[in-house]
Motif scaffolding. Structure first.
Motif, PDB file in Angstrom:
ATOM      1  N   UNK A  13      23.992 110.890  56.748  1.00 32.53           N
ATOM      2  CA  UNK A  13      24.728 109.742  56.242  1.00 32.53           C
ATOM      3  C   UNK A  13      23.769 108.646  55.748  1.00 32.53           C
ATOM      4  N   UNK A  14      24.237 107.846  54.827  1.00 34.90           N
ATOM      5  CA  UNK A  14      23.461 106.712  54.347  1.00 34.90           C
ATOM      6  C   UNK A  14      24.392 105.516  54.177  1.00 34.90           C
ATOM      7  N   UNK A  15      23.819 104.325  54.166  1.00 28.83           N
ATOM      8  CA  UNK A  15      24.579 103.085  54.043  1.00 28.83           C
ATOM      9  C   UNK A  15      24.408 102.524  52.634  1.00 28.83           C
ATOM     10  N   UNK A  16      25.527 102.178  52.032  1.00 33.56           N
ATOM     11  CA  UNK A  16      25.549 101.585  50.694  1.00 33.56           C
ATOM     12  C   UNK A  16      26.174 100.197  50.775  1.00 33.56           C
ATOM     13  N   UNK A  17      25.718  99.322  49.901  1.00 29.19           N
ATOM     14  CA  UNK A  17      26.304  97.987  49.786  1.00 29.19           C
ATOM     15  C   UNK A  17      26.999  97.881  48.439  1.00 29.19           C
ATOM     16  N   UNK A  18      28.255  97.475  48.470  1.00 26.50           N
ATOM     17  CA  UNK A  18      29.063  97.373  47.255  1.00 26.50           C
ATOM     18  C   UNK A  18      29.355  95.906  46.986  1.00 26.50           C
ATOM     19  N   UNK A  19      28.992  95.438  45.804  1.00 26.91           N
ATOM     20  CA  UNK A  19      29.253  94.064  45.421  1.00 26.91           C
ATOM     21  C   UNK A  19      30.697  93.873  44.994  1.00 26.91           C
ATOM     22  N   UNK A  20      31.255  92.724  45.317  1.00 26.34           N
ATOM     23  CA  UNK A  20      32.617  92.382  44.929  1.00 26.34           C
ATOM     24  C   UNK A  20      32.578  91.175  44.004  1.00 26.34           C
ATOM     25  N   UNK A  21      33.367  91.157  42.923  1.00 20.66           N
ATOM     26  CA  UNK A  21      34.385  92.170  42.596  1.00 20.66           C
ATOM     27  C   UNK A  21      33.920  93.240  41.620  1.00 20.66           C
ATOM     28  N   UNK A 310      41.755  87.896  53.484  1.00 23.04           N
ATOM     29  CA  UNK A 310      42.850  88.851  53.312  1.00 23.04           C
ATOM     30  C   UNK A 310      42.417  90.113  52.558  1.00 23.04           C
ATOM     31  N   UNK A 311      41.128  90.334  52.411  1.00 30.41           N
ATOM     32  CA  UNK A 311      40.604  91.501  51.711  1.00 30.41           C
ATOM     33  C   UNK A 311      40.938  92.782  52.481  1.00 30.41           C
ATOM     34  N   UNK A 321      40.094 113.390  40.847  1.00 34.99           N
ATOM     35  CA  UNK A 321      39.281 112.180  40.958  1.00 34.99           C
ATOM     36  C   UNK A 321      38.778 112.037  42.383  1.00 34.99           C
ATOM     37  N   UNK A 322      37.452 112.148  42.605  1.00 36.78           N
ATOM     38  CA  UNK A 322      36.937 111.942  43.966  1.00 36.78           C
ATOM     39  C   UNK A 322      37.302 110.557  44.476  1.00 36.78           C
ATOM     40  N   UNK A 323      37.442 110.436  45.778  1.00 41.64           N
ATOM     41  CA  UNK A 323      37.839 109.158  46.374  1.00 41.64           C
ATOM     42  C   UNK A 323      36.808 108.083  46.079  1.00 41.64           C
ATOM     43  N   UNK A 324      37.292 106.921  45.653  1.00 41.42           N
ATOM     44  CA  UNK A 324      36.484 105.721  45.464  1.00 41.42           C
ATOM     45  C   UNK A 324      37.054 104.619  46.349  1.00 41.42           C
ATOM     46  N   UNK A 325      36.364 103.484  46.397  1.00 41.88           N
ATOM     47  CA  UNK A 325      36.851 102.349  47.171  1.00 41.88           C
ATOM     48  C   UNK A 325      37.742 101.477  46.292  1.00 41.88           C
ATOM     49  N   UNK A 326      38.876 101.101  46.853  1.00 42.97           N
ATOM     50  CA  UNK A 326      39.851 100.262  46.158  1.00 42.97           C
ATOM     51  C   UNK A 326      40.209  99.080  47.051  1.00 42.97           C
ATOM     52  N   UNK A 327      40.848  98.093  46.450  1.00 42.76           N
ATOM     53  CA  UNK A 327      41.371  96.962  47.209  1.00 42.76           C
ATOM     54  C   UNK A 327      42.787  96.664  46.739  1.00 42.76           C
ATOM     55  N   UNK A 328      43.424  95.685  47.378  1.00 45.84           N
ATOM     56  CA  UNK A 328      44.792  95.326  47.046  1.00 45.84           C
ATOM     57  C   UNK A 328      44.802  93.940  46.393  1.00 45.84           C
ATOM     58  N   UNK A 329      45.362  93.867  45.193  1.00 44.10           N
ATOM     59  CA  UNK A 329      45.484  92.569  44.519  1.00 44.10           C
ATOM     60  C   UNK A 329      46.538  91.712  45.218  1.00 44.10           C
ATOM     61  N   UNK A 336      40.609  99.255  41.602  1.00 41.98           N
ATOM     62  CA  UNK A 336      39.427 100.049  41.898  1.00 41.98           C
ATOM     63  C   UNK A 336      38.186  99.161  41.971  1.00 41.98           C
ATOM     64  N   UNK A 337      37.342  99.417  43.000  1.00 39.99           N
ATOM     65  CA  UNK A 337      36.113  98.652  43.180  1.00 39.99           C
ATOM     66  C   UNK A 337      34.873  99.432  42.779  1.00 39.99           C
TER      67      UNK A 337
END
Length: 633
Positions: A13-21, A310-311, A321-329, A336-337
């Motif tokens: 496993x590895x750790x990734x950092x995802x910038x928002x938005x 509230x994120x 489509x492989x799973x990606x990270x999403x959020x709720x508007x 999609x993030x």
């Protein structure tokens, strides 16, 4: 990763950092470190996590950009995997980190060690007075224990706060800078960092909590298969606020930051849909669409709610489509993030459809993959894949269709010109209890068989399949069902059974427990002791009892797991098939373990063998010399 590694939670496993938005992703650790369970500090400047960088798992700390890495713990636990399933949490003031451990190792890890030690101890005399005595003797030294520690970030002081026997503890939330809420078994405890005794604030069924204040919690609890009850508890007294009823099998995940919503996922056939429940009135609102998945067998994480806003972030993908990270508007729609995966694919994916066809009194839902460039005016060689369980199910997941760990590899086969149908035959999860109960009364094979044949007729009726080029394959229970099916029909020109069992009478007698009676939905009015009282019923439940009827060429695939569990029934089936003149081969992958532990070599070999075997059986192409010689292709 071989079974002897992942059994102790060792992975890459590895750790990734995802910038928002914007969703820009940066990898912070390498797969070789096997880093996981990252947790942001309250100020967002540092990350604590578990890593194997020092040779064994420990708690580490790094800056938000991945620099200044520092090992915080130097443990000497007895167990091989003491950080298996550990939870980590920062105190709100950022001064302390609390974490849980299993000092003797996980239950599964201990079982693997004890099993190996027992097998290696060939000189000891074992007395078996009762059927389970041998198992009890084997696992007698097993010690389930969980501990909670607090680590002062500035000083490095590491202090034991709590120890519990026969229960796994996890950190849930903080009341304030020095008091936290943890769960140990069925008990929820308020634990102080100041050496005060823990206080039980709730005891009962599994639920998720939101702290209102020091004496009051909001709880969301699953009731039955599809209902969620929302209530509050104060000083040990519970008051129900509302209930929500969903269609399908519900999994509760998290409370929103403001405590007004509960996020749940619901399995509905091939789909897994994210909903949010209004905690005031129990109203249910879908966030994602059917035909895709948020959580499934391969993606267990599900949605996560922030403790500071509230994120809400969740994995979301589909069959193509492989799973990606999403959020709720704010309006409740998904956004999609990340875009980790599709940039790596430069070829066309097979077309995937969700189809339904009648079978007896039921409607069978299935995934249907069509080759790239599919021409509706042509008929194609077609394969039917049978999932395991049998109470598992095919889901609209990219990983489900791409996996080569003794599973469907459907994308690969469709890319090479095959139509692939993946039916959720009767007994599959996600269609209600009555559908599962269709396996009862010794119909554990004969019931799903009807759905397989109805699916075959559907492909032919829709002018999709070439009726003279049909193949069948399955994994685990699906392999058993595939073998049973070819005892009842010769319509399939080739078949494959991966990691299956074929002599169910022998298996049940060896285990002392009937496979068809392991769960209530399987038994019905059947006899759990039929293995001794009426063994003739196994003619309807065991492929090897009907072996003389098999005419279809059969490829058998096994791993070390099947050979350890009562011996290789695949080898027995192979002997019988050869006796009756049926073309057959057996391949086994020694370091894989059922559907786990498949390395890249095994996966590539598995996919290629599937295609070459079906090319041979359905298209009359010759088998290459390497197929039976054992030489690397």
């Amino acid at each position: 990763m071989p079974h002897e590694k992942y059994a102790f939670d060792e992975k890459n496993r590895s750790i990734w950092k995802v910038g928002l938005p914007d969703g820009e992703a940066v990898r912070l650790t390498s797969p070789q470190e096997d880093a996981h369970t990252p947790r942001w500090s309250p100020d967002g400047n540092r990350i604590t996590y578990i890593s194997r960088a020092s040779g064994q798992k420990e708690i580490w700390l790094m800056d938000a950009d991945g620099s200044n890495r520092k090992q915080l713990t130097r443990s000497s636990f007895k167990g091989h995997d003491p950080f298996h399933g550990s939870t980590i949490s920062w105190s709100p003031d950022g001064r302390n980190i609390v974490y849980t451990t299993l000092p003797n190792g996980s239950k599964y890890g201990q079982q693997q060690l004890l099993k190996q030690q027992y097998r290696n101890n060939r000189d000891a005399i074992t007395i078996v007075s009762e059927p389970l005595d041998e198992v009890k003797t084997m696992y007698a030294p097993l010690m389930e224990e969980s501990e909670l520690y607090v680590l002062n970030v500035a000083t490095g002081e590491n202090k034991l706060l709590l120890k519990r026997q026969h229960a796994v503890c996890s950190v849930l939330d903080w009341f304030n800078d020095s008091e936290l809420l943890i769960k140990c078994g069925r008990d929820w405890l308020k634990v102080s960092l100041q050496d005060k005794p823990p206080v039980t604030v709730y005891s009962g069924k599994h639920a998720i909590a939101r702290i209102v204040h020091s004496t009051e919690l909001l709880l969301a609890q699953k009731s039955g298969t599809s209902r969620v009850d929302i209530f509050k508890t104060k000083h040990g007294a519970n008051q129900q606020l509302c209930s929500a009823a969903a269609q399908g099998e519900v999994k509760i995940h998290c409370w929103s930051y403001d405590g007004t919503k509960v996020y749940v996922t619901c399995r509905q056939g091939v789909s897994n849909v994210l909903y949010r429940i209004d905690a005031a009135d129990g109203s249910l609102e879908p966030v994602t669409e059917a035909g895709r998945i948020v959580r499934n067998y391969d993606h267990l994480a599900g949605p996560v709610c922030s403790r500071q806003s509230d994120l809400v972030i969740f994995p979301y993908g589909g069959p193509d489509a492989p799973a990606e990270l999403w959020t709720v508007r704010e309006d409740g729609s998904p956004q999609q993030l990340t875009r980790f995966h599709l940039r790596h694919f430069t070829f066309a994916f097979p077309q995937t459809k969700i189809v339904h066809y009648p079978s007896g009194d039921w409607e069978i839902e299935s995934l249907l993959l069509l080759p790239p460039g599919y021409d509706p005016n042509c008929k194609y060689p077609s394969l039917i894949y049978l999932h395991g369980g049998p109470e598992l199910a095919v889901e609209a997941s990219f990983t489900e269709l791409a996996s080569a760990s003794a599973r469907s590899a459907a994308h690969y086969l469709a890319a090479h010109g095959y139509v692939v149908l993946l039916p959720n035959f009767r007994g599959s999860a996600g269609y209600g209890e009555a559908f599962k109960n269709e396996l009862g009364d010794c119909r554990i094979l004969s019931g799903p068989y009807q759905d397989i044949m109805a699916g075959t007729d559907y492909l032919i009726h829709e002018n999709i399949a070439d009726p003279d080029a049909l193949g069948l394959y399955g994994s685990s229970y699906g392999a058993t069902l595939a073998a049973w099916t070819i005892t009842q029909t010769d319509r399939f020109k080739g078949a494959v059974g991966a990691v299956g069992f074929y002599d169910m009478l022998h298996l049940d007698r060896a285990r002392g427990t009937a496979f068809h009676a392991m769960f209530k939905n399987r038994l019905g009015d059947g006899d759990p002791q039929a293995m001794w009282q009426t063994p003739e019923v196994y003619e309807q439940m065991s492929p090897i009892e009907q072996i003389a009827l098999i005419k279809t060429p059969f490829l058998l695939i096994e791993t070390g797991a099947e050979r350890k569990d009562g011996g290789s029934s695949g080898t027995i089936l192979l002997h019988g098939l050869r006796h009756f003149g049926v073309k057959s081969h057996l391949v086994w992958y020694p370091r894989a373990f059922h559907n786990g532990g498949w390395n890249e070599e095994y996966k590539k070999d598995y996919m290629l063998r599937l295609r070459v075997w079906f090319d041979h059986c359905l298209k009359d192409e010759p088998l290459p010399e390497w197929f039976a010689s054992g030489q690397q292709q």
